[in-house]
Enzyme design. Structure first.
Site, mmCIF file in Angstrom:
data_model
loop_
_atom_site.group_PDB
_atom_site.id
_atom_site.type_symbol
_atom_site.label_atom_id
_atom_site.label_comp_id
_atom_site.label_asym_id
_atom_site.label_seq_id
_atom_site.Cartn_x
_atom_site.Cartn_y
_atom_site.Cartn_z
ATOM 1 N N ASN A 13 0.813 -1.220 0.000
ATOM 2 C CA ASN A 13 0.000 0.000 0.000
ATOM 3 C C ASN A 13 0.843 1.264 0.000
ATOM 4 O O ASN A 13 0.322 2.367 -0.176
ATOM 5 C CB ASN A 13 -0.940 0.012 1.206
ATOM 6 C CG ASN A 13 -0.202 -0.052 2.528
ATOM 7 O OD1 ASN A 13 0.321 -1.107 2.880
ATOM 8 N ND2 ASN A 13 -0.136 1.058 3.258
ATOM 9 N N ASP A 61 -1.880 -9.632 6.931
ATOM 10 C CA ASP A 61 -0.907 -9.398 7.992
ATOM 11 C C ASP A 61 0.036 -10.586 7.958
ATOM 12 O O ASP A 61 -0.353 -11.706 8.303
ATOM 13 C CB ASP A 61 -1.623 -9.303 9.339
ATOM 14 C CG ASP A 61 -0.665 -9.073 10.507
ATOM 15 O OD1 ASP A 61 0.561 -9.263 10.333
ATOM 16 O OD2 ASP A 61 -1.147 -8.738 11.600
ATOM 17 N N TYR A 179 17.178 -6.006 12.812
ATOM 18 C CA TYR A 179 16.984 -5.844 11.375
ATOM 19 C C TYR A 179 18.065 -6.537 10.555
ATOM 20 O O TYR A 179 17.766 -7.284 9.617
ATOM 21 C CB TYR A 179 16.944 -4.358 11.019
ATOM 22 C CG TYR A 179 16.768 -4.108 9.541
ATOM 23 C CD1 TYR A 179 15.529 -4.305 8.934
ATOM 24 C CD2 TYR A 179 17.830 -3.691 8.746
ATOM 25 C CE1 TYR A 179 15.355 -4.095 7.580
ATOM 26 C CE2 TYR A 179 17.670 -3.476 7.388
ATOM 27 C CZ TYR A 179 16.436 -3.682 6.809
ATOM 28 O OH TYR A 179 16.278 -3.493 5.472
#
Length: 256
Positions: A13, A61, A179
């Protein structure tokens, strides 16, 4: 079978995912926008449709197996198969956390787990949910959006780091025990999937978009999201006899 490619992009999105979807739509793909928010996903799909694209959205999700299963059911009901899956959804720092939470000496394990839930386990969850639909494609592809931050070579070899990180000194290299290792693990996962799915003709590759200005880094990157999408689009459109188990950016191979 309809020859039009059907592609699902997670986290599509906004940012790089949105650009991947737009570029694939411009190539004639039927694009499915995967987004956690039904409203934001449909908004992105509507914007693409306004350009003449064939685009829809599904709530997805990646950290929720039930959500992934429901998304797979929705794609099956509408299209009957899937030709390409782009695992783009990712997180660098969960909302409310700071950089100290990812420094090895002060790591917050809850933060690390949340990052891995999206960047690593989420890829497994979504890929496995959609594998039955990918198996119905004549040329199925899976693209995992990774990062050169996860390169062991760049993290340990100053000469490689100078190339991968555009001249940063060793002291300036990313130091994020959530990360960075999540992307190293994603690269290894890509190889495992490539080996496992090769007999089925499913190509699985990892790509690095580069340091792009997106919400992931508070728009501090020096590349655009459109530039970052190029490598993923290329791997989502390789021919059936194309590469598998690779890690590339828009310039070619990335050191692992």
């Amino acid at each position: 079978m309809n020859d039009t490619m059907i592609t699902l992009v997670t986290g599509a999105n906004k940012g790089i995912g949105r650009e991947i979807a737009a570029q694939l739509a411009a190539l004639g793909h039927i694009v499915v926008i995967g987004a956690r928010s039904a409203e934001l996903g449909e908004k992105a799909a509507a914007e693409l449709r306004a350009t003449g694209a064939d685009a829809t959205s599904v709530v997805l999700d990646v950290t929720d197996p039930a959500s992934a299963a429901a998304a797979a059911d929705a794609v099956e009901a509408r299209h009957g198969r899937l030709d390409a899956l782009v695992n783009n959804a990712g997180v660098a720092r969960p909302p409310g956390s700071d950089l100290a939470a990812q420094r090895p000496r002060s790591a917050d394990l809850d933060v690390i787990r949340r990052i891995f839930d999206t960047n690593f386990f989420g890829v497994i969850t979504v890929t496995n949910a959609l594998l039955p639909l990918l198996r119905r494609s004549s040329a199925p592809r899976v693209v995992n959006v990774s990062s050169s931050a996860g390169s062991l070579a760049a993290g340990t070899d100053p000469e490689i780091a100078a190339v991968v990180y555009a001249g940063l000194s060793a002291a300036d290299l990313p130091l994020a025990v959530g990360y960075v290792p999540s992307k190293t693990a994603l690269n290894a996962l890509t190889v495992q999937y490539a080996r496992d799915l090769h007999p089925d003709g499913i190509l699985v590759n990892a790509v690095c978009p580069g340091y792009c200005a997106t919400d992931l880094n508070n728009h501090s990157g020096h590349r655009t999201a459109a530039q970052g999408a190029v490598a993923a689009v290329r791997m989502a459109t390789v021919p059936a006899d194309g590469p598998t188990g690779t890690f590339t950016d828009d310039q070619g191979s990335v050191p692992w």
